[in-house]
Design a protein around this motif. Sequence first.
Motif, short mmCIF file in Angstrom:
data_model
loop_
_atom_site.label_atom_id
_atom_site.label_comp_id
_atom_site.label_asym_id
_atom_site.label_seq_id
_atom_site.Cartn_x
_atom_site.Cartn_y
_atom_site.Cartn_z
N GLU B 44 -3.85 38.12 -35.94
CA GLU B 44 -2.64 37.39 -35.57
C GLU B 44 -1.58 38.40 -35.12
OE1 GLU B 44 -3.26 33.61 -38.59
OE2 GLU B 44 -1.30 34.56 -38.51
N THR B 45 -0.90 38.09 -34.05
CA THR B 45 0.14 39.00 -33.54
C THR B 45 1.47 38.25 -33.53
OG1 THR B 45 -0.17 38.37 -31.22
CG2 THR B 45 -1.58 40.13 -32.08
N PRO B 46 2.59 38.98 -33.46
CA PRO B 46 3.90 38.31 -33.51
C PRO B 46 4.17 37.48 -32.25
CG PRO B 46 4.12 40.71 -33.75
CD PRO B 46 2.70 40.43 -33.39
N ARG B 90 19.18 41.58 -11.84
CA ARG B 90 19.64 42.92 -12.19
C ARG B 90 20.20 42.95 -13.60
NH1 ARG B 90 24.02 45.24 -8.74
NH2 ARG B 90 24.20 46.62 -10.53
N LEU B 91 20.76 41.82 -14.03
CA LEU B 91 21.34 41.77 -15.38
C LEU B 91 20.25 41.63 -16.46
CD1 LEU B 91 24.05 41.78 -16.89
CD2 LEU B 91 24.15 39.31 -16.63
N LEU B 92 19.18 40.93 -16.08
CA LEU B 92 18.10 40.61 -17.03
C LEU B 92 17.68 41.75 -17.97
CD1 LEU B 92 15.27 38.40 -15.48
CD2 LEU B 92 16.55 38.03 -17.57
N PRO B 93 17.23 42.89 -17.41
CA PRO B 93 16.71 43.95 -18.30
C PRO B 93 17.77 44.53 -19.22
CG PRO B 93 16.79 44.69 -16.00
CD PRO B 93 17.10 43.24 -16.00
N LYS B 94 19.05 44.30 -18.90
CA LYS B 94 20.11 44.87 -19.74
C LYS B 94 20.42 43.98 -20.94
CE LYS B 94 22.23 46.70 -15.62
NZ LYS B 94 22.58 48.09 -15.42
N ILE B 95 20.14 42.69 -20.83
CA ILE B 95 20.57 41.80 -21.91
C ILE B 95 19.39 41.21 -22.69
CG2 ILE B 95 22.69 41.21 -20.68
CD1 ILE B 95 21.48 38.51 -19.99
N ALA B 96 18.15 41.44 -22.21
CA ALA B 96 16.98 40.90 -22.94
C ALA B 96 15.86 41.93 -22.96
CB ALA B 96 16.50 39.61 -22.29
N GLU B 97 15.49 42.39 -24.13
CA GLU B 97 14.39 43.36 -24.21
C GLU B 97 13.13 42.74 -24.80
OE1 GLU B 97 15.37 46.60 -26.87
OE2 GLU B 97 15.25 45.30 -28.63
N LYS B 98 13.26 41.49 -25.31
CA LYS B 98 12.11 40.84 -25.94
C LYS B 98 11.75 39.53 -25.22
CE LYS B 98 14.37 40.68 -29.86
NZ LYS B 98 15.47 41.67 -29.70
N GLY B 99 10.49 39.13 -25.34
CA GLY B 99 10.07 37.86 -24.78
C GLY B 99 9.08 37.18 -25.70
N LEU B 100 8.79 35.90 -25.42
CA LEU B 100 7.81 35.17 -26.21
C LEU B 100 6.41 35.38 -25.64
CD1 LEU B 100 9.72 31.81 -26.82
CD2 LEU B 100 9.15 33.57 -28.51
N ARG B 101 5.46 35.49 -26.54
CA ARG B 101 4.04 35.66 -26.18
C ARG B 101 3.63 34.69 -25.08
NH1 ARG B 101 1.64 35.32 -31.56
NH2 ARG B 101 2.11 33.13 -31.31
N TYR B 102 3.03 35.20 -24.01
CA TYR B 102 2.68 34.38 -22.85
C TYR B 102 1.19 34.01 -22.88
CZ TYR B 102 2.06 33.27 -17.87
OH TYR B 102 1.76 32.67 -16.67
N ASP B 103 0.40 34.86 -23.49
CA ASP B 103 -1.02 34.57 -23.72
C ASP B 103 -1.45 35.39 -24.93
OD1 ASP B 103 -1.45 37.18 -22.96
OD2 ASP B 103 -2.82 36.72 -21.32
N LEU B 104 -2.73 35.34 -25.28
CA LEU B 104 -3.18 36.09 -26.45
C LEU B 104 -3.93 37.37 -26.07
CD1 LEU B 104 -4.42 33.09 -28.66
CD2 LEU B 104 -2.18 34.17 -28.66
N THR B 105 -4.18 37.55 -24.77
CA THR B 105 -4.98 38.69 -24.33
C THR B 105 -4.14 39.97 -24.27
OG1 THR B 105 -6.22 37.12 -22.99
CG2 THR B 105 -6.67 39.44 -22.62
N VAL B 106 -2.96 39.87 -23.69
CA VAL B 106 -2.11 41.06 -23.59
C VAL B 106 -1.70 41.57 -24.98
CG1 VAL B 106 0.14 41.87 -22.77
CG2 VAL B 106 -1.40 40.64 -21.21
N PRO B 107 -1.29 40.68 -25.91
CA PRO B 107 -1.02 41.18 -27.28
C PRO B 107 -2.25 41.85 -27.92
CG PRO B 107 -0.05 39.01 -27.01
CD PRO B 107 -0.87 39.27 -25.77
N LEU B 108 -3.45 41.33 -27.60
CA LEU B 108 -4.67 41.96 -28.13
C LEU B 108 -4.78 43.39 -27.61
CD1 LEU B 108 -7.55 42.10 -29.36
CD2 LEU B 108 -8.38 41.07 -27.24
N MET B 109 -4.54 43.57 -26.32
CA MET B 109 -4.66 44.91 -25.75
C MET B 109 -3.55 45.82 -26.28
SD MET B 109 -7.43 44.31 -24.41
CE MET B 109 -7.92 45.81 -23.58
N ARG B 110 -2.37 45.26 -26.52
CA ARG B 110 -1.30 46.03 -27.13
C ARG B 110 -1.73 46.49 -28.53
NH1 ARG B 110 0.77 45.08 -31.53
NH2 ARG B 110 1.23 42.88 -31.12
N TYR B 111 -2.35 45.58 -29.28
CA TYR B 111 -2.84 45.91 -30.63
C TYR B 111 -3.90 47.01 -30.56
CZ TYR B 111 -5.17 45.28 -35.15
OH TYR B 111 -5.71 45.49 -36.38
#
Lengths: 462, 462
Positions: B44-46, B90-111
């Motif tokens: 399980e990933t966050p 242009r403002l986006l990356p300055k005010i948000a550094e986190k996002g919600l899980r979009y699939d389960l494959t990328v978090p697996l590869m991060r793990y």
Amino acid sequence: MTEKRIPQLVKGTRDFDPVQVAQRNYISNIIQQVYRKYGFVPLETPSLEYLSTLLDQYGQEGEQLVFRVLNSGNFLEGITPDEFPQDYKRLLPKIAEKGLRYDLTVPLMRYIAMHHHELTFPFKRYQIQPVWRADRPQKGRFREFYQCDADIVGTSSLLNEAEILVMAYEVLQKLRITDFKIYLNHRSILNGIAELMGELNRVNEFCISIDKLDKIGKDSVIQELIEKGFAKTALEKFAFIFDFQGDNNLKLEILSEHLAGSKVGLQGLQDIQHILRYIKEMGMNTIPISLDPSLARGLAYYTSTVFEIKLPSIQIGSIAGGGRYDQLAKNFGVDGLTGVGLSFGVDRLHAAIENLDLFPKQVHSSTQVLFTNLDDEAEKIALGLLTKIRSHGISAELYPEQSKLKKQLNYANKKMMPFVIIIGEEERSVGKLMLKEMETGSQTLYTLDELINFLLGLEKNV
Amino acid sequence: MTEKRIPQLVKGTRDFDPVQVAQRNYISNIIQQVYRKYGFVPLETPSLEYLSTLLDQYGQEGEQLVFRVLNSGNFLEGITPDEFPQDYKRLLPKIAEKGLRYDLTVPLMRYIAMHHHELTFPFKRYQIQPVWRADRPQKGRFREFYQCDADIVGTSSLLNEAEILVMAYEVLQKLRITDFKIYLNHRSILNGIAELMGELNRVNEFCISIDKLDKIGKDSVIQELIEKGFAKTALEKFAFIFDFQGDNNLKLEILSEHLAGSKVGLQGLQDIQHILRYIKEMGMNTIPISLDPSLARGLAYYTSTVFEIKLPSIQIGSIAGGGRYDQLAKNFGVDGLTGVGLSFGVDRLHAAIENLDLFPKQVHSSTQVLFTNLDDEAEKIALGLLTKIRSHGISAELYPEQSKLKKQLNYANKKMMPFVIIIGEEERSVGKLMLKEMETGSQTLYTLDELINFLLGLEKNV
């Protein structure tokens, strides 16, 4: 695509590996099983809620901890340059309309407000889902954590308080946690104390200070209250609640003397007595419940009974808490719905059970059998056998590459598989399989039927 | 606090009531059980990941659908007024550094990137968790939905593809879904076709168009490709893939003729042949797998085999999909880790099983017994009996208020409880309980022991 550095977990969040998932499932399965036995049915709500639902519910401090989700697409659309404020709080409502679930109680009340015409009351639901709080991460405090809530909505009977406390006791018993204490209080008792101090309209400030008792100690709480302007003499009269000893009957007696002048305070005491009587009539008067008039509980929405469960031998804060709330549904336009609820924290329970070494040994079950893969012939035979073995419900794998046997055995070992099957030339010539027991290293020749019977026999003995 | 209007669900999200939760658990339990049998272990990933992990993975279109979480506290701190752009991107990356899980494959590869030194490969994990996509909500498409993934990472053996397809088949069998088809393709076949059209460097554009086949039909796909500049004559040569008929052997034969001039294309065909041979050797050649050279799959990360499962009789899109990806771990700085995975969508499966009326009748279990609460004496007796009955594992409730019998029976009815116990004066005088069967209305007098035996006997017969 550019080369990236090793990625990180978001601070305050965790991955759960197979053993941890199994341990967490063990905990939540027991909780669910008990909740169901007491007549609670499951509900699940979305992770995202409108901020109009989440805000105004948790008090100012809580509200700052709600994670806000940026509106999709061009979130600046329609905002004129002069609306870019120095103060981020003015920009907030324009660019974020959704937030992440902060607890499970407010979504429950949102659900009830939307469905109260078709629901049957008393409505008893349980809910086991993660919640998110933008808290500063520290040992035992996470930004994403799981709550296991049970609430009864639509009845003011104190029977419900009794049921919930007995249920919490049974959960802990089933988890084999014995050394715990349930602290019980009533906001009316705190109201009574505030009233007799002449500070009824400042009872919230009073509660915020005494809520820090565990953290800063009795003297600092009193000091803080004096600084807030509470009269020293009045405080001294009630300072006994900060280290109140004795059994519940004695405590009730002492408190009724002190609260004799407060109708609301006496009502609180009577409710507590009532709950304790119900618990006794359920034959559960051995439950370690302790009346604690210094228990306030942070959350803004409690209006009546409050309770908390702690493990005296471990420093991890409370593992469960709850209480009665009368106003929550009113915020959503539905009048007259009172509710009482209990919330277990899976993460704290997990830490406690690990600390006390109470997890059963076999919580995590691994694959039973690995077919080794040594050559094309063995692979072909194994493929057929794999299907047959699995059709009996036995978990099995075939090593996907024809690697060295040592590497394959190492794989089985690391995955804690109890058995490995080797189909070498010799075994093939006699139409049998070699079963190697990983723990002892012993090897036995079996036909397929013998093998299946052997493995099924093992499962029955577990 | 101000009076509020009835609150709403966030668009594209849903509440799950007790019956729906039970149905969803039924589905995910079966999937888990099968996954485990094939040697997969849970992870399980966050829910929250850094955007630096999530971005650059899903292609431009996917990336726009990632929900971004506003930084906590003063998110405008350190941003000068002239940095407030007209362009929200242009403002986006300055005010948000986190996002919600979009699939389960990328978090697996991060793990895996974080733990590859301590993991044992092949790493076989399953994961059942929600994902979030800021898609436009429509029938059957939600912004929060559950995926059930199984991936094998660290082995290029085509045995894994075979295992995964057989496993998907077993999941559907256990769910009693019979009318389905597995579509299988290989990106190398598509590369080969593009190569022979003289458009190898535009294979992605080619795939994006043919991915729309189901939605817009053959003619529109060809039209779109011509508009993109693909040569009409070249397209005509391969137009047969859009309505390719025949069994897999015939298709393989025809494709090898057409792909004779493309080494990569032929390699793709050989891989498919290999997978089908493995499945045959597992004795599973009755699985309805259909080679479909027009299957592209949207996600940017697939590099080799791709597959999709559909139910021809229901219009709900694919219920599962997957494929092999070679580059995902590389994005996180780990080389040479190939993976292949399958993902079931719980929501689509739920819709399909409901549509086909395949849910077992007893998926949702309710409380067994309601003790009615008619007066103080009955309440007191019931409290004691409640504890005894529950100690046998039987779920039971006591109605928390002394309301009219009719109201209490109605409560039992609405909650679908099979039995109600009445402790009236008459029953008390003979030391017995009256058990009322809700379906038939029949009433029987029991002692407590008789009652428990009766209820336990029922459970054994289920």
